[in-house]
Design an enzyme around this catalytic site. Structure first.
Site: not given
Length: 572
Positions: A184, A303
């Protein structure tokens, strides 16, 4: 397309500092295999390897926890855990790793040997359990990498040093080990174009360091994220340009997906898997596939889940939750995306290694990897406790299946007598519902199972209820507990508005507050709690009207007033 994406990018050579670090790691003997040198030579394409990793699971809140592996409540990772995950049907594991607390904060940014050995040990346990493994640089993304806009040289030096050591340690690991450059990625106070440019610099450096370390790293599959691991088209395009410029057939892209935000956390009145929520999911996966998969570049959804799992498990209603994951699995399958379920300990029981917190949820997710399941417009039929019971109609969502019928336990319900089907409308008769409701005590009186030609059977709950009753109470700006007789009903959402029509904070752009952040029902305690995030921001001496919306369709209003640190609640 971002401006920088139109410029021709080329692989940059290793910096002198990175080259020296590789030499140092090799000299120290850390450049060998994790525990045993790998002699495998991968012949499958990156697309084939990533496809073989489906489905995947995350070992969340473990090696990414800080300061230590068990600091966030999970036990030490063992081989039986990975064996159990493999037995549940998963083929790969993503192992998030945060290096910050195990690395010197200044040059040469040496990673603690004990920590590196533990990481290698965990990776080997997963490999020995017949799992593919994806390792990365995880929370470092916001701990120090995010400072790159104002501290470029130091961030780049530390990033390069980190990957030089990681690449050296796993140089001869089996090809079933994949590297992900950074989790991220985010950059403080930067424009979108600056973020993409900075990430491109890190991804190119990561690529050069790993490839330059030789051994199995020469053709190991490397996973590159978009900015924020988002599937916004601008970010997809930015990464696509980088992958094209690197001209390496052993690259994969990664994004993350936690659903349409209002649905994922239950805010702004989005309580169902409505059309907007469905199209958000479909579009997200479709853009990822068209940008990469259609060009032969695999995509890993590194994810996925619902954001509310970390706040309040019941924020998203169970049936809507199941429909979301059914659609997600189907879209991933037809778009050929590999998914890795985020589990930080809230799904699989890592103590017993046997059960899931929500077996029905896991069954739906597992089924979605291979087939579709039918559902209905709701999983609940609410019947008033008193008065005549009338027939009720639900919409069938066949999802490519065919409807096989209804069962109550082992007993099959009779078409015509107990229910009728007309097109996509399933109607349960008044006589059948009266029989199923029994003595009509509050709550679930019966569970009907709708079965389809494939997939997981769909539960429909017959529930008797009365309109909930809320009582007067007093609390503080820390919280207010409202005594509540739920009478068999369940809370869907809550609005908060002042008399002048304005919405209460937080999120005053909507009257509907976030479930689990502003309010939370406690059915076992017969109460609804108004939480600090809401009550601490209430206006002084200005009545605030709350409207509680229940799944039966009932609406109950309630008034709260703040005076100093005291909050008073009054039933309407």
């Amino acid at each position: 397309m971002a401006t920088h994406g139109r410029e021709k990018m080329r692989t940059t050579p290793l910096s002198r500092a990175a080259s020296l670090l590789i030499a140092l790691i090799t000299a120290l003997g850390l450049a060998g295999s994790p525990t045993a040198a790998s002699t495998d030579k991968r012949t499958d394409s990156a697309m084939d390897v990533v496809a073989a990793m489906q489905p995947g699971w995350n070992l969340g809140n473990t090696l990414d926890a800080f300061p230590d592996e068990t600091s966030w409540g999970n036990p030490l990772t063992t081989k039986p855990l990975f064996e159990a995950i493999r037995a549940q049907g998963f083929r790969s594991v993503r192992i998030p790793i945060t290096w910050t607390d195990h690395q010197s904060a200044t040059a040469p940014y040496t990673i603690d040997a004990k920590w590196m050995n533990r990481v290698k040990e965990v990776v080997d346990l997963a490999l020995a359990s017949d799992l593919y493994v994806l390792i990365n640089v995880h929370h470092d993304s916001w701990q120090w990498i995010s400072k790159m806009p104002t501290n470029r040289d130091e961030v780049v030096a530390r990033f390069n040093a980190s990957w030089t050591q990681i690449a050296g340690a796993f140089r001869d690991a089996p090809s079933k080990v994949l590297f992900e450059s950074v989790n991220e990625p985010q950059f403080d106070n930067a424009t979108d174009e600056e973020k993409m440019r900075l990430l491109a610099e890190l991804n190119r450096s990561f690529h050069a360091i790993v490839r330059g370390s030789g051994g199995g790293n020469a053709d190991r599959i490397l996973v590159l994220p978009t900015v924020h691991t988002s599937a916004d088209q601008k970010y997809l395009d930015g990464l696509s340009n980088e992958i094209t410029a690197l001209n390496d057939k052993n690259l994969a892209a990664t994004v993350h997906f936690y659903g349409y935000w209002p649905f994922s956390v239950n805010i702004a009145g989005v309580t169902t898997l409505n059309e907007e929520t469905q199209q958000d999911l479909i579009g997200y996966f479709d853009r990822s596939a068209k940008t990469f998969v259609d060009r032969g570049i695999p995509v890993i959804v590194g994810e996925y889940g619902l954001l509310s799992f970390d706040v309040d498990w019941n924020a998203v209603q169970q049936g809507e939750k199941l429909k979301f994951f059914e659609l997600l699995g189907y879209q991933a399958r037809i778009k050929k995306l590999t998914t890795m379920w985020w589990d930080n300990g809230q799904h699989f029981n890592r103590q017993t290694l046997q059960e899931w917190k929500d077996p029905g949820l896991f069954a739906q997710i597992k089924s979605s990897f291979t087939t579709r399941s039918g559902t209905t417009s709701s999983d609940s039929i609410f019947l008033p406790k008193s008065g005549a019971i009338e027939a009720r109609t639900l919409t069938l969502n066949l999802n490519g299946t065919s409807f096989r019928g209804l069962w109550h336990g082992s007993a099959r319900l009779y078409p015509g007598r107990d229910y009728t089907v007309s097109g996509d409308k399933l109607t349960l008769t008044a006589a059948a519902l009266s029989r199923l409701a029994g003595d009509r005590s509050h709550g679930v009186n019966a569970t009907i199972q709708a079965r389809f030609s494939s997939g997981i059977p769909w539960n429909i709950y017959v529930i008797s209820y009365d309109t909930p009753v809320l009582s007067n109470t007093t609390g503080t700006t820390e919280s207010l507990t409202i005594p509540t007789q739920f009478n068999g009903d369940r809370l869907a959402t809550m609005e908060a508005k002042y008399a002048d029509g304005t919405n209460a904070a937080p999120h005053d752009w909507t009257s509907y507050k976030e479930y689990g952040r502003s309010y939370s029902p406690a059915y076992a305690d017969n109460s609804i709690r108004l939480l600090k995030e809401l009550v601490s921001q209430m206006r002084e001496n200005t009545p605030l009207t709350l409207t509680f919306h229940f799944w039966s369709g009932a609406k109950v209003t309630y008034q709260v007033t703040r005076s100093g640190d005291t909050v008073t609640g009054t039933a309407s």
